[in-house]
Design an enzyme around this catalytic site. Structure first.
Site, PDB file in Angstrom:
ATOM      1  N   GLU A 155      37.221 112.986  49.220  1.00  0.00           N
ATOM      2  CA  GLU A 155      38.511 113.264  48.388  1.00  0.00           C
ATOM      3  C   GLU A 155      39.486 112.378  48.170  1.00  0.00           C
ATOM      4  O   GLU A 155      39.679 111.616  49.101  1.00  0.00           O
ATOM      5  CB  GLU A 155      38.844 114.615  48.968  1.00  0.00           C
ATOM      6  CG  GLU A 155      40.173 115.086  48.118  1.00  0.00           C
ATOM      7  CD  GLU A 155      40.875 116.030  48.947  1.00  0.00           C
ATOM      8  OE1 GLU A 155      40.991 116.078  50.281  1.00  0.00           O
ATOM      9  OE2 GLU A 155      41.478 117.102  48.159  1.00  0.00           O
TER      10      GLU A 155
ATOM     11  N   LYS B 100      39.366 120.172  41.310  1.00  0.00           N
ATOM     12  CA  LYS B 100      39.399 121.171  42.488  1.00  0.00           C
ATOM     13  C   LYS B 100      40.283 122.356  42.103  1.00  0.00           C
ATOM     14  O   LYS B 100      41.077 122.556  41.650  1.00  0.00           O
ATOM     15  CB  LYS B 100      40.415 120.460  43.530  1.00  0.00           C
ATOM     16  CG  LYS B 100      40.472 121.030  44.647  1.00  0.00           C
ATOM     17  CD  LYS B 100      41.269 120.164  45.862  1.00  0.00           C
ATOM     18  CE  LYS B 100      41.563 120.926  47.009  1.00  0.00           C
ATOM     19  NZ  LYS B 100      42.278 119.682  48.151  1.00  0.00           N
TER      20      LYS B 100
ATOM     21  N   CYS C 247      37.340 119.585  49.618  1.00  0.00           N
ATOM     22  CA  CYS C 247      38.035 119.931  50.802  1.00  0.00           C
ATOM     23  C   CYS C 247      38.438 121.184  50.804  1.00  0.00           C
ATOM     24  O   CYS C 247      37.611 122.048  51.335  1.00  0.00           O
ATOM     25  CB  CYS C 247      39.492 119.009  50.606  1.00  0.00           C
ATOM     26  SG  CYS C 247      40.413 118.989  52.173  1.00  0.00           S
TER      27      CYS C 247
HETATM   28  N1  CDV Z   1      43.201 118.173  50.990  1.00  0.00           N
HETATM   29  C1  CDV Z   1      42.955 119.569  51.542  1.00  0.00           C
HETATM   30  O1  CDV Z   1      42.807 120.416  50.874  1.00  0.00           O
HETATM   31  N2  CDV Z   1      43.288 119.972  52.798  1.00  0.00           N
HETATM   32  C2  CDV Z   1      43.217 121.192  53.408  1.00  0.00           C
HETATM   33  C3  CDV Z   1      44.543 121.021  54.552  1.00  0.00           C
HETATM   34  C4  CDV Z   1      45.939 120.886  53.896  1.00  0.00           C
HETATM   35  C5  CDV Z   1      44.458 122.256  55.153  1.00  0.00           C
HETATM   36  C6  CDV Z   1      41.935 121.476  54.094  1.00  0.00           C
HETATM   37  O2  CDV Z   1      41.810 122.597  53.823  1.00  0.00           O
HETATM   38  O3  CDV Z   1      41.578 120.898  54.674  1.00  0.00           O
END
Ligand code: CDV
Length: 310
Positions: free
Chosen positions: A47, A127, A172
């Site tokens: 990401e 996202k 993510c």
């Molecule tokens: N970049 C992200 O989405 N990170 C989140 C953290 C902040 C909890 C994740 O779900 O890994």
């Protein structure tokens, strides 16, 4: 006929705030060449691959925020990556921060793309599940200002024919939500690419810290198994500008098993030869959606008990 695709997970070590796009692209090209040497057909980057993970810092300066974003893809720095992919005959997945003016106003997204071995963009995802907060929280060791710097993605979870199968993307925090996988699973996705920037420390709930890697793997392994898909989770790892980032990039089979895992905190490759037909046996039995999935009945319990969530 059995279908195989060799996939490389290209974990990135920390990227300094001062590191140039050109410097990062050099690292990506090095990983790409090594992936090719290991027989890869496609290389998966994390990401927001091109910069340090800036949502950890607060600023009200629009120009400073925009400087973390790409106005075009490929652009002046990333063109070299596309050229190298074409030269090597290798596809790739890249996460980056996108400035978009198509609607007549400036919009910012946390985006990923699929690029085929001719260097052509064949898929884009923005996202959807943005974690963190939009307000300034100066008391915490670092912030997560994704809700401030990005809009919620407006492209849905798409599916694309690529590398002899069907590919999808999530980014993510999406990987923690079963809906992300299921929407892809319902479209017959066989390989899911997911980059992540996950701090080891969770300022809002430090008692979760010890479970970071467990939750990372739990989410991707269950998503893979329950949707008969390969999941390739790729980290930005190591200590980046004082923030310790979770590593553990891995390739998960449709069985739910992890078949390859990075062991370090820096730039690192793991490669797996993925049998795209492996999911077939699950899609035809336990997870035969047409035969066994019954969404038309899922509302009944809520209706009977009246315990409707807000
Ligand atoms: N970049 C992200 O989405 N990170 C989140 C953290 C902040 C909890 C994740 O779900 O890994």
């Amino acid at each position: 006929m059995t279908r195989f695709v060799t996939i490389a997970a290209a974990q990135m070590g920390p990227i300094a705030r001062s590191e140039s796009r050109g410097g990062v692209v050099k690292r990506l090209i090095d990983l790409m060449r090594r992936a090719k040497g290991m027989g890869a057909d496609v290389v998966v980057y994390p990401e927001a691959t091109l910069t340090a993970f800036f949502p950890h810092w607060f600023t009200e300066d629009e120009a400073e925020v925009d400087a973390w974003f790409e106005r075009e893809m490929p652009g002046p720095h990333t063109m070299a990556l596309f050229d190298e992919a074409r030269r090597l005959g290798l596809g790739f997945h890249l996460g980056y921060c996108e400035l978009d003016y198509a609607s007549g106003r400036k919009r910012r997204f946390n985006t990923s793309i699929l690029v085929n071995s001719n260097g052509e963009i064949i898929g884009k995802y923005r996202k959807i599940h943005l974690p963190g907060h939009s307000d300034h929280r100066p008391g915490t060791p670092f912030q997560n200002l994704e809700k401030r710097y990005f809009e919620v993605g407006d492209l849905g979870f798409g599916a694309w024919r690529a590398w002899g199968g069907v590919a999808g993307m999530m980014i993510c925090n999406d990987r923690r939500w079963p809906e992300s996988y299921r929407v892809l699973g319902l479209q017959g996705v066989e390989m899911i690419f997911c980059g992540y920037n996950t701090p080891v420390h969770h300022p809002a709930a430090p008692d979760h810290d010890r479970l970071g890697q467990f939750h990372n793997e739990l989410s991707m392994q269950s998503g893979a198994y329950q949707n008969s898909a390969w999941v390739i989770g790729v980290a930005k790892a190591g200590v980046e500008e004082g923030v310790d980032m979770l590593a553990g990039s891995c390739i998960v089979a449709p069985t739910g098993e992890i078949v390859a895992r990075c062991t370090g905190n820096g730039d690192e490759l793991v490669v797996a030869r993925c049998d795209l037909d492996l999911g077939q046996s699950y899609r035809e039995t336990t997870f035969n959606f047409a035969l066994h999935r019954r969404p038309e009945h899922y509302g009944m319990i809520v209706a009977r008990t009246g315990s409707v969530a807000p």
